[in-house]
Write a protein that holds these residues in place. Structure first.
Motif, mmCIF file in Angstrom:
data_model
loop_
_atom_site.group_PDB
_atom_site.id
_atom_site.type_symbol
_atom_site.label_atom_id
_atom_site.label_comp_id
_atom_site.label_asym_id
_atom_site.label_seq_id
_atom_site.Cartn_x
_atom_site.Cartn_y
_atom_site.Cartn_z
ATOM 1 N N SER A 154 0.939 -1.382 0.432
ATOM 2 C CA SER A 154 -0.230 -0.168 0.016
ATOM 3 C C SER A 154 0.678 0.875 0.024
ATOM 4 O O SER A 154 2.216 1.011 0.509
ATOM 5 C CB SER A 154 -1.008 -0.366 1.379
ATOM 6 O OG SER A 154 -1.739 -0.570 1.472
ATOM 7 N N ILE A 156 2.709 4.698 0.863
ATOM 8 C CA ILE A 156 2.876 5.332 2.085
ATOM 9 C C ILE A 156 2.968 7.025 2.170
ATOM 10 O O ILE A 156 3.769 7.287 1.008
ATOM 11 C CB ILE A 156 4.497 5.140 2.259
ATOM 12 C CG1 ILE A 156 3.640 3.484 2.594
ATOM 13 C CG2 ILE A 156 4.890 5.869 4.109
ATOM 14 C CD1 ILE A 156 5.134 2.134 2.953
ATOM 15 N N ALA A 519 1.040 -1.219 6.609
ATOM 16 C CA ALA A 519 1.259 -0.742 5.347
ATOM 17 C C ALA A 519 2.989 -1.870 4.823
ATOM 18 O O ALA A 519 2.950 -2.938 3.649
ATOM 19 C CB ALA A 519 1.905 0.398 4.690
#
Ligand code: GLC
Length: 663
Positions: A154, A156, A519
């Motif tokens: 994902s 950041i 993440a």
């Protein structure tokens, strides 16, 4: 275990980044029928729960309604709506059989989840050209984790993006921005960002700045930065048609805009009037469009929001002709056979019409394709254009980026906001319910327009919504032109707003740490209670409380005039309220049901048994937080592992980013 099935000739959406052999035979758990397009049908036993679908209407349990993945610019998020801005084709069935399904298909896809028949889920689309992924795992949570492993890490954001941001459609001049900055700073309400909506541009032209209002834009960016405020401009999908406008001319010269079937330029009207859409599915055009962001980055800009990228169409010249014809027919014979409704509908249906989406083409790496066949990829690829450009422009630096429209895969390049909600109490709850579903699909950096975009906000609504926003990675107050002013300092009792935003900053080290851990390990930052307490049949039912990170549960108030709310505790927890005088109210509550009182100016949270969380002293912007001197709240004799980095660069794997704090 993930099984991949191939049907027909799928379009490569690049949602999945891990190469995988295709399985032979038919998928388990359901039947596939290829007679009329594609249909996957499976049965739903009583009590089965269905999770997923990311940005979608209704509950965390998606059962009992029909949802359509068809990225749509629709500002009326009422209960009957089937499509919102994103297309997140991942569902998990939990119950008698537990499995996940990801349908990698970029056009309109229907999820009938116990809607036509209570005991049946049907996923269907027009063309049988797709990848179907069937994911097996013991629990929905384990299935999510496997899925997340194949779609890539994902996005950041930089750390400042965890600060609070103020936005409003209607800020035009430097004075407007200065007033907002002054309103926050003089009232000591913390803030890190002011968002620039379309009026900063020259005539709504992407990658331009209004020269009259901002004669020396870099100096103004610096003026704000000197107050530790970042300006975050909007970028719209449509490029204005205008001779002499560089972006337009380059796009035309190189054939970088979407074209009609006959090869002529496709025209769609959006904010600037006539525009062309950059062909972001053409890798060369995508690169070119991404490179345009440099114009603003070179002037000191460090973040953007991408809008109108479903792509939204107000009307096309062709659509207007047809509507005019229908209206004329009505006017010519108002009482005749041509009903009033035909004329009316023709006008109402001008925007985002199916016909228009069938009228233009993309020149992809694999040949020409009609837009409607890949409709759900436009916003995703616009944001990918930016994300890839950021890598080229400064590969060490993180930029803030979030988009309105999205497809799974885009979560690697940016976050999303939840679009044009309204100042309605029901939208606080809708906002809350979307959070875990989005996390399942990889969209961790997300949040809604706090206070509501459309309609007039009230003081109590904004306070309650912000008390939820304290926990969403994107914490932004945004509103539409023409609605009541909604900046925190416009309301009476400013100290209450200051307090709520201060709590965000006090928690920021924890929230950032939990976001980063999620993440970096392809995990969820926000989970439904069902994922954390799968054995607790009651927790599975809870749709208005969430687990944020690993240590806390939240239970926001979303009802007007309520002095608190009922809350269910699956285990003993420490109920903590951040009181307006800066102290904490703390009470250990046993597992079970409780009514907890929560005043408008308090922020509640629940610390899970045997854990603790760090609290910083409040600061007026993220960089000013003193993380060397934090206190710990929660249970005594516990440890918390804090993730912390410089918030700018990408040195994520450095072991020195972790340190253990003890209560
Ligand atoms: C769209 C966006 C909204 C923005 C407006 C004007 O409605 O969703 O956030 O303020 O356009 O740019």
């Amino acid at each position: 275990m993930i099984h991949k099935y191939v049907y027909g000739t799928p379009f490569e959406t690049e949602a999945v980044v891990v190469p995988m052999e295709a399985a032979s035979g038919a998928p388990a758990y359901g039947t596939v029928c290829l007679e009329h397009g594609f249909t996957f049908t499976c049965s739903l036993a009583e009590g089965d729960v269905v999770y997923g679908l990311g940005e979608a209407n209704r509950g965390i349990n998606k059962r009992g309604y029909c949802y359509i993945s068809n990225c749509t610019d629709d500002p009326e998020h009422t209960e009957e709506k089937r499509s919102l801005y994103g297309a997140h084709n991942f569902v998990i069935l939990s119950g008698e059989h537990t499995f996940g399904i990801f349908v990698d298909y970029p056009s309109r896809l229907t999820f009938d989840i116990g809607y036509t028949r209570m005991d049946t889920m049907t996923i269907s689309c027009e063309n049988a050209d797709l990848y179907l992924y069937v994911i097996e795992g013991e629990t929905p949570y384990k299935i999510v984790k496997q899925f997340r492993k194949i779609i890539g890490r994902s996005y950041i954001p930089p750390k400042f993006a965890f600060g609070f941001g103020q936005s409003r459609w209607g800020y035009r001049t430097k004075e407007d921005y200065r007033e907002v900055a002054e309103g926050y700073r003089s009232n000591h309400i913390p803030m890190d960002m002011i968002y620039m909506d379309i009026d900063y541009m020259q005539d709504y032209k992407d990658f331009t700045v209004n020269e009259e209002n901002f004669p020396d834009f870099p100096a103004f960016v610096k003026e704000m930065k000197d107050q530790n405020i970042r300006l975050i401009p909007i970028i719209d999908a449509g490029v204005k048609v205008e001779e002499g406008y560089k972006v337009y001319e380059e796009g035309i010269k190189n054939g970088y805009f979407c074209k009609r079937e006959d090869g002529s330029e496709f025209v769609a009207a959006v904010w600037p009037g006539d525009t062309h859409f950059p062909d972001v599915l053409n890798p060369e055009a995508r690169k070119w469009f991404g490179d345009q962001y440099k114009f603003l980055i070179d002037q000191g800009i460090e973040g953007f929001w991408n809008d109108m990228n479903e792509p939204a169409i107000f009307y096309t010249p062709e659509g207007v002709q047809e509507a005019a014809k229908a209206v004329k027919a009505f006017l010519a014979d108002p009482n005749g056979d041509v009903p009033f409704f035909e004329g009316k509908d023709a006008v109402l249906e001008l925007s985002n019409s199916k016909k228009d989406y069938e009228a233009f083409y993309h020149q992809t790496g694999k040949g020409r394709i009609r837009h409607d066949k890949v409709h759900n990829l436009f916003g995703c690829n616009m944001t990918r254009a930016a994300g890839e450009a950021f890598e080229r422009i400064d590969s060490d630096k993180r930029f803030l980026m979030f988009s309105r429209s999205s497809y799974i895969g885009m979560h690697r390049y940016g976050g999303i906001w939840m679009g044009d909600n309204r100042s309605w109490w029901s939208h606080i709850l809708l906002n809350l319910k979307m959070l875990p579903s989005l996390n399942m699909c990889g969209f961790l950096y997300t949040g809604a327009d706090l206070g509501g975009f459309g309609a007039d906000a009230t003081r109590d609504l904004l306070l309650r919504w912000m008390a939820l926003g304290v926990f969403t990675p994107l914490m932004r107050n945004h509103s539409a032109m023409g609605t009541r002013d909604q900046e925190c300092f416009r309301f009476e009792g400013v100290e209450d707003f200051r307090h709520i935003v201060e709590v965000r900053y006090r928690l920021l080290p924890y929230l950032y740490s939990e976001y980063m851990k999620a993440a970096l390990s392809d995990d969820m930052y926000i989970r439904p209670l069902a994922f954390v307490y799968p054995e607790d049949t009651h927790a599975v039912q809870v749709e208005d409380q969430l687990i944020v990170g690993n240590e806390i549960m939240i239970a926001p108030v979303y009802t007007q005039n309520a002095d608190g709310r009922y809350v269910y505790l699956p285990e003993e927890m420490k109920f903590v309220k951040f009181l307006p005088n800066g102290t904490l109210y703390e009470e250990v509550l046993p597992a079970g049901h409780h009514y907890v009182k929560i005043a408008l100016n308090e922020v509640p949270l629940f610390i899970r048994r045997g854990t603790c969380i760090p609290l910083a002293a409040p600061a007026e912007y993220a960089d000013a937080l003193d993380t060397a001197h934090m206190t710990l709240a929660g249970y005594p004799d516990c440890e918390y592992v804090l993730y912390e980095d410089d918030g700018i660069h990408k040195d994520y794997e450095n072991p020195s980013n972790y340190r253990t704090l003890r209560s």
